[in-house]
Design an enzyme around this catalytic site. Structure first.
Site, PDB file in Angstrom:
ATOM      1  N   ILE A 154       0.854  -1.318  -0.036  1.00 46.73           N
ATOM      2  CA  ILE A 154       0.152   0.316  -0.067  1.00 46.73           C
ATOM      3  C   ILE A 154       1.151   1.329  -0.153  1.00 46.73           C
ATOM      4  O   ILE A 154       0.611   2.171  -0.732  1.00 46.73           O
ATOM      5  CB  ILE A 154      -1.042   0.085   1.127  1.00 46.73           C
ATOM      6  CG1 ILE A 154      -1.852  -1.044   0.891  1.00 46.73           C
ATOM      7  CG2 ILE A 154      -1.698   1.237   1.296  1.00 46.73           C
ATOM      8  CD1 ILE A 154      -3.019  -1.431   2.302  1.00 46.73           C
ATOM      9  N   ASP A 173      10.596   2.583   6.662  1.00 49.02           N
ATOM     10  CA  ASP A 173      10.134   1.396   6.754  1.00 49.02           C
ATOM     11  C   ASP A 173      11.433   0.756   7.577  1.00 49.02           C
ATOM     12  O   ASP A 173      12.574   1.054   7.507  1.00 49.02           O
ATOM     13  CB  ASP A 173      10.070   0.656   5.407  1.00 49.02           C
ATOM     14  CG  ASP A 173       9.226  -0.520   5.599  1.00 49.02           C
ATOM     15  OD1 ASP A 173       8.082  -0.492   4.768  1.00 49.02           O
ATOM     16  OD2 ASP A 173       9.586  -1.683   6.026  1.00 49.02           O
ATOM     17  N   SER A 231      -3.962   1.080   8.889  1.00 49.24           N
ATOM     18  CA  SER A 231      -3.404  -0.220   8.815  1.00 49.24           C
ATOM     19  C   SER A 231      -4.104  -1.058   9.834  1.00 49.24           C
ATOM     20  O   SER A 231      -4.924  -1.840   9.583  1.00 49.24           O
ATOM     21  CB  SER A 231      -1.967   0.164   9.041  1.00 49.24           C
ATOM     22  OG  SER A 231      -1.663   0.713  10.524  1.00 49.24           O
ATOM     23  N   ASP A 256      -9.351   4.508  10.208  1.00 47.57           N
ATOM     24  CA  ASP A 256     -10.505   3.324   9.576  1.00 47.57           C
ATOM     25  C   ASP A 256     -10.410   2.398  10.297  1.00 47.57           C
ATOM     26  O   ASP A 256     -11.238   1.324  10.222  1.00 47.57           O
ATOM     27  CB  ASP A 256      -9.669   3.322   8.104  1.00 47.57           C
ATOM     28  CG  ASP A 256     -10.820   2.043   7.334  1.00 47.57           C
ATOM     29  OD1 ASP A 256     -11.997   2.502   7.254  1.00 47.57           O
ATOM     30  OD2 ASP A 256     -10.382   1.009   6.856  1.00 47.57           O
ATOM     31  N   GLU A 261     -13.088  -3.392  17.571  1.00 47.50           N
ATOM     32  CA  GLU A 261     -14.371  -3.000  16.415  1.00 47.50           C
ATOM     33  C   GLU A 261     -15.448  -3.815  16.448  1.00 47.50           C
ATOM     34  O   GLU A 261     -15.298  -4.972  17.066  1.00 47.50           O
ATOM     35  CB  GLU A 261     -13.431  -3.251  15.104  1.00 47.50           C
ATOM     36  CG  GLU A 261     -12.418  -2.266  14.766  1.00 47.50           C
ATOM     37  CD  GLU A 261     -11.704  -2.511  13.495  1.00 47.50           C
ATOM     38  OE1 GLU A 261     -12.196  -3.493  12.682  1.00 47.50           O
ATOM     39  OE2 GLU A 261     -10.794  -1.678  13.306  1.00 47.50           O
ATOM     40  N   HIS A 284     -13.662   0.496   8.975  1.00 47.06           N
ATOM     41  CA  HIS A 284     -12.859  -0.702   8.418  1.00 47.06           C
ATOM     42  C   HIS A 284     -13.016  -0.822   7.093  1.00 47.06           C
ATOM     43  O   HIS A 284     -13.362  -2.054   6.673  1.00 47.06           O
ATOM     44  CB  HIS A 284     -12.694  -1.738   9.309  1.00 47.06           C
ATOM     45  CG  HIS A 284     -11.424  -2.619   9.208  1.00 47.06           C
ATOM     46  ND1 HIS A 284     -10.776  -3.169  10.131  1.00 47.06           N
ATOM     47  CD2 HIS A 284     -10.789  -2.692   8.036  1.00 47.06           C
ATOM     48  CE1 HIS A 284      -9.870  -3.816   9.749  1.00 47.06           C
ATOM     49  NE2 HIS A 284      -9.681  -3.442   8.457  1.00 47.06           N
ATOM     50  N   GLY A 287     -10.498  -0.671   2.499  1.00 46.69           N
ATOM     51  CA  GLY A 287     -10.322  -1.629   1.315  1.00 46.69           C
ATOM     52  C   GLY A 287     -11.570  -2.287   0.779  1.00 46.69           C
ATOM     53  O   GLY A 287     -11.661  -3.268  -0.149  1.00 46.69           O
TER      54      GLY A 287
HETATM   55  P1  NAD Z   1       2.786  -4.994   3.859  1.00 46.46           P
HETATM   56  O1  NAD Z   1       3.281  -6.057   4.570  1.00 46.46           O
HETATM   57  O2  NAD Z   1       3.062  -4.952   1.896  1.00 46.46           O
HETATM   58  O3  NAD Z   1       3.681  -3.712   4.136  1.00 46.46           O
HETATM   59  C1  NAD Z   1       3.859  -3.347   5.392  1.00 46.46           C
HETATM   60  C2  NAD Z   1       5.302  -2.648   5.634  1.00 46.46           C
HETATM   61  O4  NAD Z   1       5.267  -2.149   6.710  1.00 46.46           O
HETATM   62  C3  NAD Z   1       6.420  -3.479   5.402  1.00 46.46           C
HETATM   63  O5  NAD Z   1       7.270  -2.777   4.339  1.00 46.46           O
HETATM   64  C4  NAD Z   1       7.159  -3.532   6.643  1.00 46.46           C
HETATM   65  O6  NAD Z   1       8.470  -3.700   6.629  1.00 46.46           O
HETATM   66  C5  NAD Z   1       6.638  -2.225   7.307  1.00 46.46           C
HETATM   67  N1  NAD Z   1       6.865  -2.008   8.722  1.00 46.46           N
HETATM   68  C6  NAD Z   1       6.293  -3.041   9.687  1.00 46.46           C
HETATM   69  N2  NAD Z   1       6.434  -2.569  10.890  1.00 46.46           N
HETATM   70  C7  NAD Z   1       6.800  -1.305  10.749  1.00 46.46           C
HETATM   71  C8  NAD Z   1       7.350  -0.204  11.770  1.00 46.46           C
HETATM   72  N3  NAD Z   1       6.992  -0.466  12.807  1.00 46.46           N
HETATM   73  N4  NAD Z   1       7.783   0.850  11.190  1.00 46.46           N
HETATM   74  C9  NAD Z   1       7.944   1.073   9.802  1.00 46.46           C
HETATM   75  N5  NAD Z   1       7.554   0.158   8.790  1.00 46.46           N
HETATM   76  C10 NAD Z   1       7.179  -1.135   9.156  1.00 46.46           C
HETATM   77  O7  NAD Z   1       1.285  -4.558   3.847  1.00 46.46           O
HETATM   78  P2  NAD Z   1       0.079  -3.902   3.179  1.00 46.46           P
HETATM   79  O8  NAD Z   1      -0.418  -4.660   2.219  1.00 46.46           O
HETATM   80  O9  NAD Z   1       0.978  -2.651   2.409  1.00 46.46           O
HETATM   81  O10 NAD Z   1      -0.904  -3.521   4.157  1.00 46.46           O
HETATM   82  C11 NAD Z   1      -0.652  -2.506   5.067  1.00 46.46           C
HETATM   83  C12 NAD Z   1      -1.420  -2.567   6.081  1.00 46.46           C
HETATM   84  O11 NAD Z   1      -2.629  -2.089   5.808  1.00 46.46           O
HETATM   85  C13 NAD Z   1      -1.397  -3.948   6.628  1.00 46.46           C
HETATM   86  O12 NAD Z   1      -1.610  -3.702   8.100  1.00 46.46           O
HETATM   87  C14 NAD Z   1      -2.735  -4.372   6.512  1.00 46.46           C
HETATM   88  O13 NAD Z   1      -3.376  -5.206   7.306  1.00 46.46           O
HETATM   89  C15 NAD Z   1      -3.740  -3.131   6.588  1.00 46.46           C
HETATM   90  N6  NAD Z   1      -4.803  -3.081   5.543  1.00 46.46           N
HETATM   91  C16 NAD Z   1      -5.898  -2.646   5.953  1.00 46.46           C
HETATM   92  C17 NAD Z   1      -6.968  -2.416   4.927  1.00 46.46           C
HETATM   93  C18 NAD Z   1      -8.354  -1.717   5.378  1.00 46.46           C
HETATM   94  O14 NAD Z   1      -9.198  -2.103   5.120  1.00 46.46           O
HETATM   95  N7  NAD Z   1      -8.175  -0.406   6.416  1.00 46.46           N
HETATM   96  C19 NAD Z   1      -7.136  -3.028   3.828  1.00 46.46           C
HETATM   97  C20 NAD Z   1      -5.849  -3.589   3.451  1.00 46.46           C
HETATM   98  C21 NAD Z   1      -4.724  -3.855   4.166  1.00 46.46           C
END
Ligand code: NAD
Length: 401
Positions: A154, A173, A231, A256, A261, A284, A287
């Site tokens: 994302i 990151d 997230s 979100d 929840e 939430h 997505g």
């Molecule tokens: P991803 O795993 O591709 O990316 C997460 C990134 O965060 C990774 O690059 C990781 O190295 C980094 N990271 C982890 N902990 C960290 C920290 N403490 N400091 C800095 N960087 C850190 O995940 P994604 O597919 O990009 O999704 C991101 C988040 O969004 C996830 O938590 C996912 O569950 C959430 N999400 C939410 C919705 C929604 O409906 N709101 C939908 C999809 C995904």
């Protein structure tokens, strides 16, 4: 031979049905979830199960369903499935880890613009019958600095779109990540917090991220900055955020995901963030779009079909991941087994004993499970299949072509 049967619960996208039917499978659909006993009953004779988050697939359900070959979670999370038991019984589990990421990116952009232009406050005043025309505190996003924490699926997509809007992007990151476009990598989170006008969190759900963004991090943000969290709910401390909004240290926020929840649609929602006009709250739904549902329907049904046809386990959440290119005319043996020494040698010795040449082979292991896919140059005799199935470490053997 009776056709492969797929049971799809919880109103999955119609593309999932179409894809599996086109693959030649008999598809049974049900709109709701099933409880454990109903599920066990419905799974007899079923090779493929498709669910969303409301069906719990317990160890008992898996043990009692010997025909089950794969489970598709048509969503992101897989907590509703006993993954270890599925692996133990040679049942592959697939999900859709990134089919909704574009939807999250788009809502994030929408919220960044809405908050930067004070849209929520103008909208509220207008609905209350007040003409509050003013340019104060309203900005273009062009030229502003967006700080992205978590530069994964994302975060990186957002980085590209934000630069297209004329924003400067800085990201942080914990893993080594390639900076896209002109995005700049911050070496610490503090460096990002001190330079960003808007901070958006896209970290994953690892336990260490619980409470990672509280009063200390918010205090480091620039006065008048904006915070977004789409997230995980446990990442931001809502009380500290409320304080920062009320004291006007931050000029707005969009949230979100929440520490707790509600379970069902229509349930009441409690949060200290309610009632603040410059805070956008969404249930939430970051997505949740029809496009994401369609993408999930296609992604997961294709994974299940490919696993049945070719044994490919790429992105399976519980089995060793492998994909072996298949030359025409070969006969494929997909063998899940306990991860103990000597299985590969036994497969090869058994094939050699029956005069079968191996044209291709791949082995992968994951925890207690090993998986070897073998392409034989001649049809594999039943005696070979029986010999391998009879081995004590055998979990499941499928002859695919
Ligand atoms: P991803 O795993 O591709 O990316 C997460 C990134 O965060 C990774 O690059 C990781 O190295 C980094 N990271 C982890 N902990 C960290 C920290 N403490 N400091 C800095 N960087 C850190 O995940 P994604 O597919 O990009 O999704 C991101 C988040 O969004 C996830 O938590 C996912 O569950 C959430 N999400 C939410 C919705 C929604 O409906 N709101 C939908 C999809 C995904």
């Amino acid at each position: 031979m009776s056709p492969v049967r797929a049971l799809l619960l919880e109103n999955l996208h119609p593309d999932a049905v179409t894809n599996l039917e086109q693959a030649g499978y008999e598809v049974i659909t049900r709109t709701g979830a099933l409880d454990e006993d109903e599920l066990i009953d419905a799974l007899q004779g079923v090779a493929l199960l498709g669910i969303r988050s409301k069906t719990t697939v317990t160890a008992r359900a898996i043990e009692s369903s010997p025909d089950l070959v794969a489970i598709g979670a048509f969503c992101i999370g897989t907590n509703q499935i006993d993954l270890a038991s599925a692996a133990h019984h040679g049942v592959a589990v697939f999900n859709a880890p990134f089919s909704n990421t574009r939807s999250v990116v788009e809502i994030t952009i929408a919220e960044i613009i809405a908050l930067t232009r004070r849209l929520t406050e103008f909208d509220r005043s207008m609905h209350e019958g007040v003409w509050n025309k003013s340019a104060i505190g309203a900005h273009e996003v062009r030229g502003r600095t967006l700080g992205i924490i978590g530069y994964g699926n994302i975060g990186t997509q957002l980085s590209v779109l934000a630069e297209n809007l004329g924003m400067s992007v800085i990201f942080y990151d914990t893993a080594e990540k390639l900076a896209l476009g002109n995005a700049r990598r911050a070496s610490t989170m503090d460096e990002l917090l001190e330079s960003a006008d808007i901070v958006t969190l896209h970290v994953d759900g690892r336990p260490g991220n619980a409470g990672m963004f509280g009063g200390k991090q918010i205090a480091r943000m620039r006065p008048g900055a904006i915070l977004l969290n789409l997230s995980r709910g446990f990442v931001v401390d809502p009380a500290s955020l409320r304080e920062a909004i009320v004291s006007q240290h931050l000029s707005g926020a969009a949230i979100d995901v929440f520490p707790v929840e509600p379970k069902r649609k229509g349930d009441p929602f409690e949060s200290e963030l309610r009632g603040l006009p410059n805070v956008i709250l969404t249930p939430h739904t970051g997505g949740s779009t029809e496009e994401a549902q369609e993408a999930i329907g296609n992604f997961v049904s294709h994974k299940m079909r490919d696993y049945l046809r070719t044994g490919t386990t790429t992105l399976s959440v519980n089995l060793p991941n492998l994909a072996l290119d298949q030359a025409p005319g070969v006969h494929r043996l997909a063998y899940l087994h306990r991860n103990t020494p000597g299985v590969l040698a036994a497969v090869n010795a058994t094939l050699a004993k029956h005069g079968v040449n191996i044209e291709g082979q791949l082995l992968a292991t994951r925890g207690e499970i090993g998986y070897v896919v073998t392409d034989a140059g001649a049809p594999v005799e039943q005696a070979v299949v029986e010999a391998l199935r009879a081995r004590p470490e055998s979990v499941r053997l499928r002859l695919l072509s």
